[in-house]
Design a protein around this motif. Structure first.
Motif, PDB file in Angstrom:
ATOM      1  N   GLY A 296       0.411 -72.348  66.949  1.00 24.18           N
ATOM      2  CA  GLY A 296       1.327 -73.284  66.320  1.00 24.18           C
ATOM      3  C   GLY A 296       1.483 -74.603  67.045  1.00 24.18           C
ATOM      4  N   VAL A 297       0.748 -74.817  68.129  1.00 23.43           N
ATOM      5  CA  VAL A 297       0.806 -76.070  68.881  1.00 23.43           C
ATOM      6  C   VAL A 297      -0.506 -76.818  68.671  1.00 23.43           C
ATOM      7  N   THR A 298      -0.387 -78.100  68.347  1.00 23.19           N
ATOM      8  CA  THR A 298      -1.566 -78.934  68.108  1.00 23.19           C
ATOM      9  C   THR A 298      -1.835 -79.781  69.343  1.00 23.19           C
ATOM     10  N   TYR A 299      -3.063 -79.675  69.849  1.00 26.23           N
ATOM     11  CA  TYR A 299      -3.483 -80.444  71.024  1.00 26.23           C
ATOM     12  C   TYR A 299      -4.434 -81.550  70.578  1.00 26.23           C
ATOM     13  N   LEU A 300      -4.227 -82.716  71.135  1.00 25.55           N
ATOM     14  CA  LEU A 300      -5.093 -83.853  70.827  1.00 25.55           C
ATOM     15  C   LEU A 300      -5.363 -84.634  72.100  1.00 25.55           C
TER      16      LEU A 300
ATOM     17  N   PRO B  91      -7.319 -90.395  78.533  1.00 26.03           N
ATOM     18  CA  PRO B  91      -7.269 -89.383  79.589  1.00 26.03           C
ATOM     19  C   PRO B  91      -6.072 -88.441  79.467  1.00 26.03           C
ATOM     20  N   GLU B  92      -5.426 -88.425  78.325  1.00 28.33           N
ATOM     21  CA  GLU B  92      -4.236 -87.591  78.124  1.00 28.33           C
ATOM     22  C   GLU B  92      -4.504 -86.542  77.053  1.00 28.33           C
ATOM     23  N   VAL B  93      -3.799 -85.424  77.178  1.00 21.49           N
ATOM     24  CA  VAL B  93      -3.781 -84.413  76.123  1.00 21.49           C
ATOM     25  C   VAL B  93      -2.333 -84.245  75.681  1.00 21.49           C
ATOM     26  N   TYR B  94      -2.062 -84.588  74.436  1.00 20.06           N
ATOM     27  CA  TYR B  94      -0.720 -84.441  73.877  1.00 20.06           C
ATOM     28  C   TYR B  94      -0.630 -83.126  73.118  1.00 20.06           C
ATOM     29  N   ALA B  95       0.523 -82.488  73.234  1.00 22.71           N
ATOM     30  CA  ALA B  95       0.803 -81.253  72.504  1.00 22.71           C
ATOM     31  C   ALA B  95       1.930 -81.523  71.519  1.00 22.71           C
ATOM     32  N   TYR B  96       1.708 -81.186  70.251  1.00 25.14           N
ATOM     33  CA  TYR B  96       2.684 -81.427  69.193  1.00 25.14           C
ATOM     34  C   TYR B  96       3.113 -80.103  68.579  1.00 25.14           C
TER      35      TYR B  96
ATOM     36  N   GLY C 291       5.810 -81.966  64.351  1.00 24.07           N
ATOM     37  CA  GLY C 291       5.343 -83.295  64.728  1.00 24.07           C
ATOM     38  C   GLY C 291       6.013 -83.852  65.958  1.00 24.07           C
ATOM     39  N   ARG C 292       6.827 -83.044  66.623  1.00 20.42           N
ATOM     40  CA  ARG C 292       7.492 -83.516  67.835  1.00 20.42           C
ATOM     41  C   ARG C 292       6.549 -83.350  69.025  1.00 20.42           C
ATOM     42  N   VAL C 293       6.600 -84.324  69.953  1.00 18.77           N
ATOM     43  CA  VAL C 293       5.778 -84.235  71.155  1.00 18.77           C
ATOM     44  C   VAL C 293       6.363 -83.163  72.064  1.00 18.77           C
ATOM     45  N   LEU C 294       5.569 -82.123  72.299  1.00 19.34           N
ATOM     46  CA  LEU C 294       6.022 -81.049  73.173  1.00 19.34           C
ATOM     47  C   LEU C 294       5.809 -81.404  74.639  1.00 19.34           C
ATOM     48  N   GLY C 295       4.771 -82.132  74.909  1.00 13.28           N
ATOM     49  CA  GLY C 295       4.483 -82.521  76.285  1.00 13.28           C
ATOM     50  C   GLY C 295       3.144 -83.234  76.366  1.00 13.28           C
ATOM     51  N   ARG C 296       2.777 -83.558  77.607  1.00 10.80           N
ATOM     52  CA  ARG C 296       1.550 -84.331  77.838  1.00 10.80           C
ATOM     53  C   ARG C 296       0.923 -83.845  79.137  1.00 10.80           C
TER      54      ARG C 296
ATOM     55  N   ALA D 147       6.821 -73.853  77.981  1.00 13.95           N
ATOM     56  CA  ALA D 147       7.874 -74.251  77.038  1.00 13.95           C
ATOM     57  C   ALA D 147       8.154 -75.740  77.113  1.00 13.95           C
ATOM     58  N   SER D 148       7.941 -76.337  78.294  1.00 14.15           N
ATOM     59  CA  SER D 148       8.213 -77.768  78.453  1.00 14.15           C
ATOM     60  C   SER D 148       6.976 -78.619  78.218  1.00 14.15           C
ATOM     61  N   GLY D 149       5.888 -78.006  77.748  1.00 11.89           N
ATOM     62  CA  GLY D 149       4.689 -78.778  77.470  1.00 11.89           C
ATOM     63  C   GLY D 149       3.519 -78.278  78.284  1.00 11.89           C
ATOM     64  N   PRO D 150       2.335 -78.783  77.994  1.00  7.87           N
ATOM     65  CA  PRO D 150       1.132 -78.298  78.687  1.00  7.87           C
ATOM     66  C   PRO D 150       1.068 -78.803  80.115  1.00  7.87           C
ATOM     67  N   SER D 151       0.548 -77.967  80.998  1.00  6.20           N
ATOM     68  CA  SER D 151       0.324 -78.357  82.383  1.00  6.20           C
ATOM     69  C   SER D 151      -1.062 -77.895  82.788  1.00  6.20           C
ATOM     70  N   VAL D 152      -1.655 -78.592  83.725  1.00  2.27           N
ATOM     71  CA  VAL D 152      -3.008 -78.289  84.171  1.00  2.27           C
ATOM     72  C   VAL D 152      -2.925 -77.284  85.313  1.00  2.27           C
ATOM     73  N   GLN D 153      -3.669 -76.202  85.186  1.00  2.00           N
ATOM     74  CA  GLN D 153      -3.623 -75.171  86.219  1.00  2.00           C
ATOM     75  C   GLN D 153      -4.381 -75.585  87.479  1.00  2.00           C
ATOM     76  N   GLU D 154      -5.496 -76.289  87.336  1.00  2.00           N
ATOM     77  CA  GLU D 154      -6.300 -76.682  88.482  1.00  2.00           C
ATOM     78  C   GLU D 154      -5.753 -77.976  89.105  1.00  2.00           C
ATOM     79  N   ARG D 155      -6.279 -78.273  90.290  1.00  2.00           N
ATOM     80  CA  ARG D 155      -5.915 -79.518  90.973  1.00  2.00           C
ATOM     81  C   ARG D 155      -6.546 -80.703  90.237  1.00  2.00           C
TER      82      ARG D 155
END
Length: 705
Positions: free
Chosen positions: A61-65, A69-74, A78-83, A119-127
């Protein structure tokens, strides 16, 4: 501008709705639509200035675009979940393995990252290591600046994760007289998640907008984010990298120009803690100390001068880029002085032997043909064959000095190019961009090169590869310390402490090992580790000498190359000039030939030949050449040549930019005075020698009579 059009929102969605069955995201050109059959639930448009788009990808149910150099999650509404902030342009999004994987592209390398959909948006697991590329590190600021003034409110609603939009909105509200709403918006901007370059950019704009406390908070978060990404005060930062990381030195220069010392102090503290070894740092530290002196704060000024000196303790390897430029120009000046002295000495010996040499080689075919017909016999009658042993020895010493000066010049070029390598001047090691740049370098095999590779792997989280590299570099103290860090991370405290002790025993000044043993060294790197990485062991980073050895070896290696590997001297590489290599090789060959000439028997000259009028005139014009048989004559010749070389900037033909004191008026006047004194002293010595010769001749004549 990011535009959001919510179509049929309240009617179709309703309270508590999480999605629409069968609805899918669709990207057409620069417009992302969330469609339910023929109906458009919501859509966003992305201007070309934001960069390439990748995706969309819908997972749970989350759309990634990917946008630049950014990945937005909606969300489905249509609300921005995070970046998620990434180190390069996003090229693909994939969820085939059950997790969201992102690929980013760079010149010659590709990186893959895993997104954690929190819950607060996408985060990158790697460095994530950001390259010094303003297109990447300044993307959020550029996206906000591209929004017209009338569209700031809508853009801030569409993308509340961009603090630069919120700051522009706060300024609009303050101008409208609503200070409370402006301050609330600033707090929202500080509540976003940002990488450290964006925090620095935001801090500068908060400072300019009149929110100093908020700017200080942004700088603190920049330090903490940078520390979490592996940036360290022991790793230098170039001007280009610092500019891409928010350009704090430029903003600090503006503050100093405006005499806003209270704000400048906060930015100086930021640079001192995170980037103390930034390119241009010594000049900025000196400028700040001078301003403090003018304010009557001599104690603080001296403390900054001491700090600046502590970063480059008395060795050529720690002088930094500017210091190596000074070494290079000093080597150039020495080379010029030695060439002048050699040229003067050779000219006098040639003129003095000219007549006798011509008579001796006439039967061999003359001055030119004799080299072709009978080269060995002709070599017996070179000008130095008519010189005394002490004169030949002086020429040999001067040529040895020329080889050393040319070698120092070449070494300074090579070491300077090595220390200016972009991959080594980003404040950290590792990451796709840094590892690709490190792989392109022609490093010398050995512990110093291994340390760089091991650090890159360890910082990127690959301890097994790092352990293999460090083991091959043993017994290097830095490698021992970093192996101890790996052991401690595995829970083997006993082995870690043993490795720390071994590292400190091999190198007692190794502050990283001392810190890990709990000895609390009072060094900037230890303070940084304790403040921003509490509870973590400290890695050992290579100093500038280690980096230089990884590229070029020590100065002695450069001087040995003409003998051990002449072809390498002439091979153009990073920092190596073939013309300078030819000069170094030629000087080494001439030095070897002159050394052999010490074995030649001397061909004596008649008194008339040795004391010809032209020869005596040259001894007056070229101080020291008439006394080369004496050590004092050699010193006089070298002093005259050095003064002449130091005065060449007055002609405008040769410049020594890294030696600014050399072209100062008082020093140049002093050099002219010393040159006149040299000529006077030389004349007095020659007159004394003439009187002695005259007396000796008269005494011989009386004895013969």
């Amino acid at each position: 501008m990011l535009g959001l059009t919510l179509l049929l929102g309240p009617i179709l969605l309703g309270p508590g709705w999480g999605g629409v069955a069968g609805a899918v995201p669709v990207l057409e050109g620069r417009v992302l639509r969330y469609e339910n059959g023929s109906q458009t639930v919501w859509q966003r448009s992305y201007p070309v200035t934001l960069g390439e788009l990748s995706g969309p990808l819908e997972v749970d149910g989350v759309t990634y675009l990917g946008v630049g150099p950014e990945v937005y999650a909606y969300t489905a509404r249509g609300r921005v979940l995070g970046r998620a902030d990434l180190p390069g342009t996003v090229t693909s999004l994939d969820a085939s393995g059950g997790v969201v994987r992102v690929s980013t592209g760079g010149v010659g390398y590709t990186e893959r990252f895993t997104l954690d959909a929190g819950a607060s948006g996408p985060s990158v697991q790697e460095r994530v290591v950001f390259p010094p590329d303003p297109a990447v590190t300044g993307w959020l600021l550029r996206a906000a600046q591209a929004v017209p003034e009338a569209g700031v409110q809508g853009a801030a609603n569409d993308d509340p994760t961009n603090p630069f939009l919120l700051l522009r909105l706060a300024e609009q509200r303050r101008k409208a007289g609503d200070s409370y709403a402006a301050l609330s918006t600033v707090r929202r901007a500080l509540g976003t998640t940002l990488p450290f370059p964006a925090w620095v950019q935001l801090a500068a704009r908060l400072d300019t907008a009149g929110y100093p406390a908020a700017a200080d908070l942004a700088l603190d978060r920049a330090r903490r984010d940078a520390a979490s990404r592996g940036l360290d005060p022991d790793v230098p930062v170039s001007r280009a990298a610092l500019s891409a990381y928010g350009n704090p030195s430029a903003y600090l220069g503006t503050l100093l120009t405006q005499n806003r010392l209270s704000r400048a102090a906060a930015w100086m503290a930021y640079l001192r803690e995170l980037h103390p070894r930034f390119e241009g740092g010594p000049a900025l530290y000196a400028r700040y100390a001078g301003i403090l002196d003018a304010q009557g704060r001599a104690g603080e000024a001296e403390e900054w001068r001491l700090f600046s000196r502590s970063l480059r303790p008395g060795t050529l390897y720690n002088l930094g880029l500017g210091g190596l430029s000074s070494v290079r120009d000093a080597a150039r000046l020495s080379t010029l002085a030695l060439l002048i002295s050699l040229g003067a000495a050779w000219l006098l010996l040639t003129v003095r032997a000219w007549r006798a040499q011509g008579q001796a080689i006439r039967p061999l075919g003359g001055r030119v043909l004799s080299w072709l017909r009978r080269p060995l016999s002709r070599a017996r009658h070179v000008a130095v064959a008519y010189a005394s042993l002490s004169e030949r020895f002086l020429l040999t010493l001067l040529l040895a000095g020329l080889v050393a000066a040319l070698g120092g010049w070449q070494w300074a070029n090579l070491a300077g190019a090595a220390l200016r390598t972009p991959a080594l001047n980003t404040g950290t090691y590792g990451g796709g961009w840094g590892s690709a740049g490190l792989g392109d370098l022609n490093l010398r095999p050995g512990p110093d090169s291994a340390l760089l590779g091991g650090l890159a792997a360890q910082l990127d989280g690959d301890d097994s590869v790092a352990r293999q590299i460090y083991t091959a570099a043993l017994p290097d103290p830095c490698a021992l310390n970093n192996l101890g860090v790996i052991s401690q991370a595995r829970g083997d405290e006993a082995q870690a402490r043993e490795q720390y002790r071994a590292a400190l025993s091999a190198r007692p000044d190794l502050s990283a090992a001392a810190f890990n043993l709990g000895l609390n060294p009072s060094t900037p790197d230890a303070s940084f580790q304790q403040t921003y990485r509490p509870g973590q062991p400290r890695l050992c980073y290579p100093d500038q000498r280690s980096i230089t050895r990884a590229f070029t070896g020590d100065l002695t290696d450069t001087l040995r190359q003409p003998l051990l590997n002449p072809a390498q001297v002439l091979t153009p590489t990073l920092g190596r000039s073939p013309r300078l290599g030819w000069a170094l090789l030629g000087a080494a060959v001439l030095g070897a030939l002159l050394t052999l000439s010490l074995l030649l028997p001397r061909t004596l000259l008649t008194p008339a030949q040795a004391r010809a009028p032209l020869v005596r005139l040259l001894t007056l014009l070229l101080p020291g050449t008439g006394l080369m048989g004496s050590p004092w004559g050699g010193m006089l010749l070298l002093a005259w040549a050095a003064l002449l070389a130091a005065l060449t900037p007055r002609t405008g033909l040769i410049a020594f930019e890294a030696l600014p004191r050399l072209i100062s008026g008082p020093l140049q006047n002093g050099l002219l005075t010393a040159l006149v004194a040299i000529y006077v002293l030389n004349t007095v010595l020659l007159l004394t020698a003439e009187v002695g010769h005259y007396r000796h001749t008269r005494s011989e004549a009386r004895a013969n009579a």
